[in-house]
Design a protein around this motif. Structure first.
Motif, PDB file in Angstrom:
ATOM      1  N   GLU A 119       0.837  -1.207   0.000  1.00 44.78           N
ATOM      2  CA  GLU A 119       0.000   0.000   0.000  1.00 44.78           C
ATOM      3  C   GLU A 119       0.868   1.253   0.000  1.00 44.78           C
ATOM      4  OE1 GLU A 119      -3.760  -0.050   2.486  1.00 44.78           O
ATOM      5  OE2 GLU A 119      -2.686  -1.726   3.401  1.00 44.78           O
ATOM      6  N   ILE A 120       2.088   1.131   0.487  1.00 47.56           N
ATOM      7  CA  ILE A 120       3.011   2.263   0.569  1.00 47.56           C
ATOM      8  C   ILE A 120       4.290   1.926  -0.192  1.00 47.56           C
ATOM      9  CG2 ILE A 120       4.343   3.794   2.060  1.00 47.56           C
ATOM     10  CD1 ILE A 120       2.489   3.107   4.339  1.00 47.56           C
ATOM     11  N   LYS A 121       4.776   2.899  -0.925  1.00 45.23           N
ATOM     12  CA  LYS A 121       6.086   2.836  -1.557  1.00 45.23           C
ATOM     13  C   LYS A 121       6.750   4.173  -1.267  1.00 45.23           C
ATOM     14  CE  LYS A 121       8.410   0.054  -4.465  1.00 45.23           C
ATOM     15  NZ  LYS A 121       8.621  -1.394  -4.239  1.00 45.23           N
ATOM     16  N   SER A 122       7.948   4.159  -0.735  1.00 43.72           N
ATOM     17  CA  SER A 122       8.559   5.418  -0.305  1.00 43.72           C
ATOM     18  C   SER A 122       9.192   6.172  -1.468  1.00 43.72           C
ATOM     19  CB  SER A 122       9.612   5.166   0.773  1.00 43.72           C
ATOM     20  OG  SER A 122      10.679   4.413   0.248  1.00 43.72           O
ATOM     21  N   THR A 123       9.143   7.484  -1.371  1.00 42.78           N
ATOM     22  CA  THR A 123       9.764   8.364  -2.364  1.00 42.78           C
ATOM     23  C   THR A 123      11.107   8.850  -1.824  1.00 42.78           C
ATOM     24  OG1 THR A 123       7.591   9.129  -3.086  1.00 42.78           O
ATOM     25  CG2 THR A 123       9.485  10.465  -3.721  1.00 42.78           C
ATOM     26  N   TYR A 157      14.033   3.120   3.254  1.00 40.00           N
ATOM     27  CA  TYR A 157      15.080   2.776   2.289  1.00 40.00           C
ATOM     28  C   TYR A 157      14.906   1.371   1.715  1.00 40.00           C
ATOM     29  CZ  TYR A 157      17.258   7.068   3.832  1.00 40.00           C
ATOM     30  OH  TYR A 157      17.497   8.388   4.115  1.00 40.00           O
ATOM     31  N   GLN A 158      14.229   0.510   2.438  1.00 41.38           N
ATOM     32  CA  GLN A 158      13.996  -0.848   1.935  1.00 41.38           C
ATOM     33  C   GLN A 158      12.952  -0.869   0.822  1.00 41.38           C
ATOM     34  OE1 GLN A 158      12.766  -3.613   4.973  1.00 41.38           O
ATOM     35  NE2 GLN A 158      12.598  -5.339   3.555  1.00 41.38           N
ATOM     36  N   TYR A 159      11.898  -0.054   0.996  1.00 42.43           N
ATOM     37  CA  TYR A 159      10.766  -0.086   0.062  1.00 42.43           C
ATOM     38  C   TYR A 159      10.679   1.185  -0.778  1.00 42.43           C
ATOM     39  CZ  TYR A 159       9.106  -4.182   2.640  1.00 42.43           C
ATOM     40  OH  TYR A 159       8.994  -5.431   3.227  1.00 42.43           O
ATOM     41  N   SER A 160      11.818   1.700  -1.210  1.00 39.99           N
ATOM     42  CA  SER A 160      11.808   2.934  -1.993  1.00 39.99           C
ATOM     43  C   SER A 160      11.472   2.651  -3.450  1.00 39.99           C
ATOM     44  CB  SER A 160      13.161   3.647  -1.897  1.00 39.99           C
ATOM     45  OG  SER A 160      14.033   3.226  -2.917  1.00 39.99           O
ATOM     46  N   VAL A 161      10.989   3.672  -4.135  1.00 38.29           N
ATOM     47  CA  VAL A 161      10.686   3.541  -5.567  1.00 38.29           C
ATOM     48  C   VAL A 161      11.951   3.322  -6.386  1.00 38.29           C
ATOM     49  CG1 VAL A 161       8.567   4.930  -5.457  1.00 38.29           C
ATOM     50  CG2 VAL A 161      10.771   6.064  -5.817  1.00 38.29           C
ATOM     51  N   LEU A 162      13.103   3.574  -5.786  1.00 33.85           N
ATOM     52  CA  LEU A 162      14.384   3.393  -6.472  1.00 33.85           C
ATOM     53  C   LEU A 162      15.024   2.052  -6.124  1.00 33.85           C
ATOM     54  CD1 LEU A 162      15.852   6.996  -5.981  1.00 33.85           C
ATOM     55  CD2 LEU A 162      14.531   6.102  -7.906  1.00 33.85           C
TER      56      LEU A 162
END
Length: 242
Positions: A119-123, A157-162
């Motif tokens: 549900e969340i992806k970090s920017t 940092y684990q679930y970032s878009v990058l």
């Protein structure tokens, strides 16, 4: 003195302020009531929560009064916080962006569920991975110091878009080492890293944090990212990007 360590803030530095305030905070607020129904605080944490609540109870803050009056039909705010009311109090603290340990811990666990359910992806800013990788190639270590819990920091940092960026970080620090506007916090971090403060470069978007780190002996850079809050005049280097 040669820089051996980068110490990085998150909000307004490696990640946009909008991600924290428009994605993470609303998500935690939305799920705080259901999450706390089955959550058990330790005795120590519960005492800490009660002490914080008492400060707000006697503060005469109109928003605090309004928040609890709406939920109490007898028009009286409880002098002691009950377990049934803690989610309401945490909702109030989220609205205030309070840097409060037990709240940050709970938020981190709620966000963990959000990240793991996709549900969340970090920017994270696009220039961050290259900077982190280059720093390591230069023999520097990268560390995080944020008011969010260590668990919440790792998740960003684990679930970032990058992609998963955890490989670029050596350690994480939250307010368990002290407030970010206190010189002693930065001295404790330096001691933990077995480094001289002058061997550490701290990146932040807040001048008061920069002041504290500088007084402790660290080198400091202020990040001026889009959407960051204007800062009072200062003499620190300003970077628009890494």
């Amino acid at each position: 003195m040669q820089i051996k360590h980068n110490l990085l803030d998150i909000e307004g530095t490696t990640a946009p302020i909008t991600f924290v305030h428009e994605i993470l905070f609303p998500y935690a607020k939305k799920h705080i009531h259901s999450f706390l129904k089955n959550y058990q605080f330790s005795e120590e944490k519960w005492k800490e929560i009660q002490i914080e609540y008492q400060k707000d109870f006697f503060s005469n803050d109109p928003s605090f009064i309004q928040k609890f009056m709406v939920e109490n039909s007898n028009d009286q705010i409880p002098k002691e916080l009950s377990i049934n009311m803690v989610s309401l109090y945490f909702e109030y603290l989220i609205e205030k962006d309070r840097k409060f340990g037990p709240l940050k811990e709970v938020q981190g666990k709620i966000w963990k569920e959000g990240y793991e359910s996709h549900e969340i992806k970090s920017t994270v800013y696009e220039d961050v991975p290259k900077f982190l990788k280059q720093s390591i190639q230069e023999g520097k270590q990268n560390h995080v110091y944020s008011s969010g819990s260590v668990e919440a920091q790792v998740l960003i940092y684990q679930y970032s878009v990058l992609g998963d960026l955890r490989e670029y970080f050596t350690s994480y620090f939250d307010t368990a080492v002290g407030g970010k506007r206190e010189k002693e916090s930065y001295l404790r971090i330096a001691n933990t890293l077995s480094a001289l403060p002058s061997e550490i470069r701290f990146f932040t978007d807040i001048v008061e944090e920069a002041d504290a780190a500088s007084v402790a002996g660290m080198q400091v850079v202020i990040l001026n990212r889009p959407g960051n809050l204007p800062q009072k005049p200062h003499s620190f280097p300003i970077w628009d990007h890494f």
